[in-house]
Motif scaffolding. Structure first.
Motif, mmCIF file in Angstrom:
data_model
loop_
_atom_site.group_PDB
_atom_site.id
_atom_site.type_symbol
_atom_site.label_atom_id
_atom_site.label_comp_id
_atom_site.label_asym_id
_atom_site.label_seq_id
_atom_site.Cartn_x
_atom_site.Cartn_y
_atom_site.Cartn_z
ATOM 1 N N THR A 101 0.818 -1.228 0.000
ATOM 2 C CA THR A 101 0.000 0.000 0.000
ATOM 3 C C THR A 101 0.845 1.269 0.000
ATOM 4 O O THR A 101 0.327 2.357 0.242
ATOM 5 N N THR A 102 2.166 1.140 -0.249
ATOM 6 C CA THR A 102 3.013 2.341 -0.212
ATOM 7 C C THR A 102 3.183 2.987 -1.576
ATOM 8 O O THR A 102 3.945 3.940 -1.715
ATOM 9 N N GLY A 103 2.512 2.440 -2.605
ATOM 10 C CA GLY A 103 2.626 3.036 -3.930
ATOM 11 C C GLY A 103 3.753 2.479 -4.767
ATOM 12 O O GLY A 103 4.316 3.178 -5.614
ATOM 13 N N LEU A 104 4.107 1.226 -4.552
ATOM 14 C CA LEU A 104 5.158 0.607 -5.358
ATOM 15 C C LEU A 104 4.695 0.479 -6.814
ATOM 16 O O LEU A 104 3.497 0.362 -7.082
ATOM 17 N N PRO A 105 5.631 0.462 -7.770
ATOM 18 C CA PRO A 105 5.242 0.267 -9.175
ATOM 19 C C PRO A 105 4.551 -1.083 -9.373
ATOM 20 O O PRO A 105 4.791 -2.038 -8.631
ATOM 21 N N SER A 106 3.729 -1.165 -10.433
ATOM 22 C CA SER A 106 2.956 -2.395 -10.680
ATOM 23 C C SER A 106 3.858 -3.591 -10.891
ATOM 24 O O SER A 106 3.564 -4.707 -10.448
ATOM 25 N N ILE A 107 4.986 -3.388 -11.587
ATOM 26 C CA ILE A 107 5.876 -4.523 -11.851
ATOM 27 C C ILE A 107 6.459 -5.072 -10.546
ATOM 28 O O ILE A 107 6.633 -6.284 -10.385
ATOM 29 N N SER A 108 6.724 -4.175 -9.599
ATOM 30 C CA SER A 108 7.226 -4.623 -8.297
ATOM 31 C C SER A 108 6.147 -5.400 -7.552
ATOM 32 O O SER A 108 6.413 -6.438 -6.936
ATOM 33 N N LEU A 109 4.917 -4.899 -7.623
ATOM 34 C CA LEU A 109 3.831 -5.603 -6.954
ATOM 35 C C LEU A 109 3.676 -7.010 -7.515
ATOM 36 O O LEU A 109 3.506 -7.987 -6.765
ATOM 37 N N GLY A 110 3.760 -7.134 -8.843
ATOM 38 C CA GLY A 110 3.627 -8.451 -9.466
ATOM 39 C C GLY A 110 4.740 -9.389 -9.056
ATOM 40 O O GLY A 110 4.505 -10.560 -8.717
ATOM 41 N N PHE A 111 5.967 -8.869 -9.044
ATOM 42 C CA PHE A 111 7.112 -9.719 -8.691
ATOM 43 C C PHE A 111 7.005 -10.206 -7.248
ATOM 44 O O PHE A 111 7.140 -11.402 -6.962
ATOM 45 N N PHE A 112 6.758 -9.275 -6.340
ATOM 46 C CA PHE A 112 6.737 -9.673 -4.927
ATOM 47 C C PHE A 112 5.516 -10.523 -4.585
ATOM 48 O O PHE A 112 5.570 -11.365 -3.696
ATOM 49 N N SER A 113 4.421 -10.312 -5.298
ATOM 50 C CA SER A 113 3.250 -11.163 -5.077
ATOM 51 C C SER A 113 3.560 -12.601 -5.513
ATOM 52 O O SER A 113 3.252 -13.559 -4.799
ATOM 53 N N ALA A 114 4.210 -12.745 -6.700
ATOM 54 C CA ALA A 114 4.550 -14.089 -7.184
ATOM 55 C C ALA A 114 5.540 -14.768 -6.248
ATOM 56 O O ALA A 114 5.403 -15.960 -5.919
ATOM 57 N N ALA A 115 6.537 -14.008 -5.782
ATOM 58 C CA ALA A 115 7.533 -14.597 -4.880
ATOM 59 C C ALA A 115 6.889 -15.012 -3.558
ATOM 60 O O ALA A 115 7.228 -16.048 -2.981
ATOM 61 N N SER A 116 5.936 -14.198 -3.091
ATOM 62 C CA SER A 116 5.280 -14.515 -1.811
ATOM 63 C C SER A 116 4.474 -15.796 -1.919
ATOM 64 O O SER A 116 4.376 -16.569 -0.956
ATOM 65 N N GLU A 117 3.880 -16.024 -3.079
ATOM 66 C CA GLU A 117 3.126 -17.267 -3.253
ATOM 67 C C GLU A 117 4.072 -18.446 -3.478
ATOM 68 O O GLU A 117 3.799 -19.574 -3.053
ATOM 69 N N ALA A 118 5.209 -18.185 -4.157
ATOM 70 C CA ALA A 118 6.140 -19.276 -4.457
ATOM 71 C C ALA A 118 6.738 -19.898 -3.197
ATOM 72 O O ALA A 118 7.068 -21.081 -3.183
ATOM 73 N N VAL A 119 6.859 -19.105 -2.138
ATOM 74 C CA VAL A 119 7.489 -19.646 -0.925
ATOM 75 C C VAL A 119 6.612 -20.730 -0.293
ATOM 76 O O VAL A 119 7.087 -21.519 0.531
ATOM 77 N N ALA A 120 5.358 -20.790 -0.696
ATOM 78 C CA ALA A 120 4.488 -21.855 -0.177
ATOM 79 C C ALA A 120 4.962 -23.231 -0.669
ATOM 80 O O ALA A 120 4.665 -24.246 -0.029
ATOM 81 N N ILE A 121 5.683 -23.271 -1.796
ATOM 82 C CA ILE A 121 6.092 -24.575 -2.365
ATOM 83 C C ILE A 121 7.097 -25.290 -1.452
ATOM 84 O O ILE A 121 6.844 -26.407 -1.011
ATOM 85 N N PRO A 122 8.271 -24.681 -1.159
ATOM 86 C CA PRO A 122 9.188 -25.396 -0.260
ATOM 87 C C PRO A 122 8.611 -25.598 1.142
ATOM 88 O O PRO A 122 8.919 -26.604 1.797
#
Length: 853
Positions: free
Chosen positions: A331-352
């Motif tokens: 909610t701090t106003g990060l660029p959309s590409i950053s939001l997409g990257f960090f959202s994907a990484a946050s979900e990916a950590v569920a795998i290991p």
């Protein structure tokens, strides 16, 4: 094992003693007991054994946890009904800030290090960790810093701005008057010293103090997790230390790192805090999973399935956790590409993470499970953590996070993750390892009572918070109005909190009640397969009777006659003939025996060093500068005295017969020594902090179109380049001193040490003179402030480098360092590689980079 690197087959114990003679063994045991005995009376507090220090650490961490728990209950009383006035708004703010701070900094991370200090040496078949005095020093720092931070609430001076201390709310006196933020910053900075000290100890211990034959792929999984988590601490805590430095410089001296009016940006603090803060969640979670990895095979009565997969999953989780920090900043106003990257990484950590959970389930499904109190807590942990993980995937999705951000839904999520992922496994570990540490079991009946109270109470407390959060109840509110349908979920949460607390008090009662009248539990009471269960119920302080040769992952199950061979001293170091504390050092990869390491014994020096260093932080909090400077000098002197008397001691003979026909050196230097590895690991952490400061410089460059400002005078070229030349000359002197001393040129080496020290001091002085002579005022704008902080950091390290070279010179003059015994200059030469790189990066950033843009 027939490999000659591990001794001569057929020989047991020392070659000059008949190990099968009971009288010989009796004499050996008497000497071992005497050497490893803890001091008595008031001198007990000078103990440095891993068992004593680890138990102090564990007990203190739980004491802080109980304190934070009481604060949490006070908060729940306040929120039980709407418009309540049980607590004032100010006291409520202090309570919730300390609750989060203490739980995260004084319990969740320290309890991992505390438990590891207790059980890791036993698990590795080692007599102790390589730097027992460092463990003791870390403990005293932890205790002093923790009491300082917690005690502030009794003077109504505790911080009030949340455990993340977001600026500008916390950096400006008009918003947060008083010492609260300073206590938080300086107190926790001191505690971070303890965390990093423990991390260094645990990494070196895991890599270099494994028993012969225990290759990396034979290590107990707990040791793998310790390695991963200690490594994470090394990279996660330094950015917070860097942030603390910037934060405190703004509070104390008005340097505007987070003040937008003068070019600063409060978002920089959020980056530095969450680069630490999100990996910390996994720093908390992974050690608890490690306990499950030890408990599950024991009660499934079979080796853990998928050993390699779970190791890869642990490493993968640790790696990915550093790519998730910005998901706290959607909610701090990060660029959309950053939001997409960090959202994907946050979900990916569920795998290991999921891999680890499924490995446990598969092991239980394929084993013959014995139901017990530890397994009850393991089951509860898995159930609660999976629910917390699922809500974690939900808040990893940006649109959902925007709706749930800063609501009680997030409070529920983090408690499901932390209590399910950490507290329940820790309690499982308490019930599991209690017989190993104390010799007696805890009550099964009370254990079941405790579990059900905790499990039901926890879900009653935190499940309704999902509901209240989605209904819009924000976090950290002191009270709320009636008529918003929040009354019932809050009342249920408060009742559940007290039920949960009652369950935990049963555990505390179990731990504290006298049980000396009860019989000892059988040795290896759970029939486990890993080496820590070699411990006898009557602890003699020496850890293991002889350091074993390991050929499997579960030697108690799979190596014939293993326990008897250990007990009869048929492996390594069955004796303490010279009345010295000794353990084995082995190779990093294949655990080939490399050295018989003598570790230092009890001392009060670690206590006084911690007290004096603590005084530096405490006096600085209250701006008592003269007392701060005096304490700093005394603390430096205490640490030098500790090192002078307790490290790099030249032995009375070059080698020792350690048993099984194997003779090892008593003194090694360079990459073969544990001190060299400790310096390497410490400097990696130190460099991470420095690069975090450099990150701050380039962060401002990326967000400002005019950074450095067009009208700003930089530090120029002459003095920064002069400083770099002087520092590089000092680096060359340190390297030549090492080589020439080793070649026998003691006189020339001494000249190089002295000259290198002088050059280093001159280089540091030249670097701080550069912004001074060009008139850079750090108060006016963030650019000069950033230049100054990089120059000061580098100069302080140059001064430390000079001090190290002078220390080596003194050791050489005193005959404590020779061409053969050169640990000191070897370690200092390693430091200077990092020092040279630090100076080069600092000068390139502040002096050369502005010319290229």
């Amino acid at each position: 094992m027939s490999d000659a690197r591990f001794g001569i087959p057929g020989i047991t114990g020392a070659t000059h003693a008949d190990q099968e003679d009971p009288a010989v063994r009796q004499g050996q045991e008497a000497r071992l007991a005497k050497v490893w005995e803890a001091p008595k009376g008031w001198r007990y507090w000078s103990a440095v054994n891993n068992t004593e220090v680890g138990i102090w650490y564990t007990a203190t961490a739980f004491a802080f946890m109980l304190f934070a728990g009481v604060l949490g209950l006070m908060m729940r009383v306040q929120l039980a009904v709407p418009e309540n006035d049980f607590l004032s708004a100010n006291l409520y703010n202090q309570a919730y800030t300390l609750h989060g701070t203490v739980m995260m900094f004084l319990f969740a991370v320290p309890i991992f290090e505390a438990v590891a200090i207790v059980i890791l040496p036993q698990m590795l078949g080692a007599r102790d960790l390589p730097f027992p005095r460092l463990s003791a020093f870390g403990y005293w720092c932890f205790l002093i810093g923790g009491v300082f931070v917690c005690g502030s609430i009794f003077f109504s001076s505790a911080p009030t701005s949340g455990w993340f201390m977001y600026p500008p709310l916390t950096t400006q006196e008009r918003f947060t008057p008083g010492y609260g933020p300073d206590i938080w910053l300086l107190g926790l900075s001191f505690i971070e010293v303890a965390s990093i000290a423990a991390a260094v100890e645990l990494i070196v211990g895991t890599l270099k103090c494994r028993p012969p034959g225990m290759r990396l792929n034979l290590m107990p999984l707990y040791a793998w997790y310790v390695l991963v988590v200690a490594g994470m601490i090394l990279f996660a805590f330094p950015p917070l230390i860097a942030g603390d430095i910037l934060f405190e410089l703004e509070r104390l001296f008005n340097w505007p790192f987070f003040d937008p009016e003068r070019g600063g940006d409060p978002i920089l603090w959020q980056h530095l805090f969450w680069i630490f803060g999100h990996p910390e969640v996994y720093i908390v979670f992974l050690p608890a999973i490690a306990l499950l990895a030890m408990i599950v095979p024991t009660f499934a009565q079979r080796p853990l399935l998928g050993y390699s997969w779970i190791v890869l999953a642990a490493v993968g989780t640790g790696f990915l956790s550093f790519g998730l920090w910005a998901h706290h900043m959607y909610t701090t106003g990060l660029p959309s590409i950053s939001l997409g990257f960090f959202s994907a990484a946050s979900e990916a950590v569920a795998i290991p993470t999921g891999v680890q959970i499924f490995v446990f389930l598969a092991t239980l499904l394929t084993g013959r499970v014995i139901y017990s109190v530890p397994m009850l807590f393991v089951s509860g942990a898995l159930a609660i953590f999976v629910l917390g993980g699922l809500t974690g995937v939900m808040v990893a999705i940006v649109p959902f996070d925007w709706q749930a951000h800063d609501t009680y839904f997030v409070v529920a999520h983090l408690h499901y993750v932390l209590i399910g992922g950490m507290l329940f496994p820790v309690v499982a570990g308490i019930y599991y390892y209690w017989p190993m540490i104390t010799g007696r079991k805890l009550s099964d009946r009370l254990g079941k009572v405790a579990f059900w109270l905790m499990f039901v109470g926890f879900n009653l407390a935190f499940l309704p918070m999902h509901w209240s959060g989605l209904m819009g109840m924000p976090r950290r509110v002191w009270t709320y109005p009636a008529g918003l349908s929040l009354d019932l979920p809050n009342l249920l949460s408060s009742i559940g909190a007290f039920v949960f607390a009652a369950g935990f008090l049963v555990v505390v009662f179990e731990a504290l009640r006298p049980r000396g009248h009860l019989p000892y539990a059988p040795r290896n009471v759970w029939n486990a397969g890993t080496p820590e269960w070699l411990a006898d119920t009557d602890d003699k302080g020496w850890g293991v009777r002889s350091i074993p040769l390991i050929t499997t992952r579960y030697p108690l199950w799979e190596q014939p006659n293993f326990v008897d061979d250990v007990d009869k001293g048929r492996f390594y170091l069955p004796d303490a003939e010279e009345m010295q504390r000794e353990t084995l050092v082995t190779g990093v990869l294949d655990a080939t025996p490399a050295q018989c390491l003598r570790v230092p014994g009890p001392t009060f020096m670690t206590f006084w060093a911690a007290v004096l260093l603590g005084a530096v932080f405490i006096f600085a909090t209250f701006h008592w500068w003269l007392a701060t400077m005096v304490s700093m000098v005394l603390a430096t002197g205490a640490i030098i005295l500790w090192l002078w008397r307790g490290t790099a001691i030249i032995p009375e003979k070059p080698t020792k017969d350690v048993g099984r026909g194997l003779t090892l050196p008593l003194y090694v230097s360079g990459p073969r020594s544990v001190g060299w590895w400790a310096m390497l690991i410490t400097m990696i952490g130190d460099s991470t902090a420095f690069l975090s400061l450099v990150f701050g410089y380039y962060f401002f460059f990326t967000i400002h179109v005019d950074f450095p400002p067009a009208d700003a005078d930089g530090p120029g070229l002459f003095w920064p380049l002069t400083a770099l030349a002087l520092v590089l000359a000092a680096w060359l002197a340190a390297q030549l001193a090492l080589r020439i001393n080793r070649a026998g040129g003691v006189g020339a080496a001494r000249l190089l040490m002295a000259g290198g020290g002088v050059l280093s001091l001159a280089g540091g002085a030249a670097l701080v003179y550069a912004p001074f002579v060009t008139g850079l005022d750090p108060v006016t704008h963030v650019y000069p402030a950033t230049v100054w902080v990089l120059a000061i950091w580098t100069s302080v390290h140059a001064a430390v480098g000079a001090l190290m070279l002078f220390y080596c010179l003194a050791r050489s003059l005193a005959g404590r360092m020779t061409p053969v015994h050169d640990i000191d200059i070897s370690n200092v030469a390693l430091y200077w590689h990092f020092m040279a790189a630090t100076a080069a990066i600092a000068v390139a950033t502040v002096a050369l980079f502005p010319l290229a843009v």
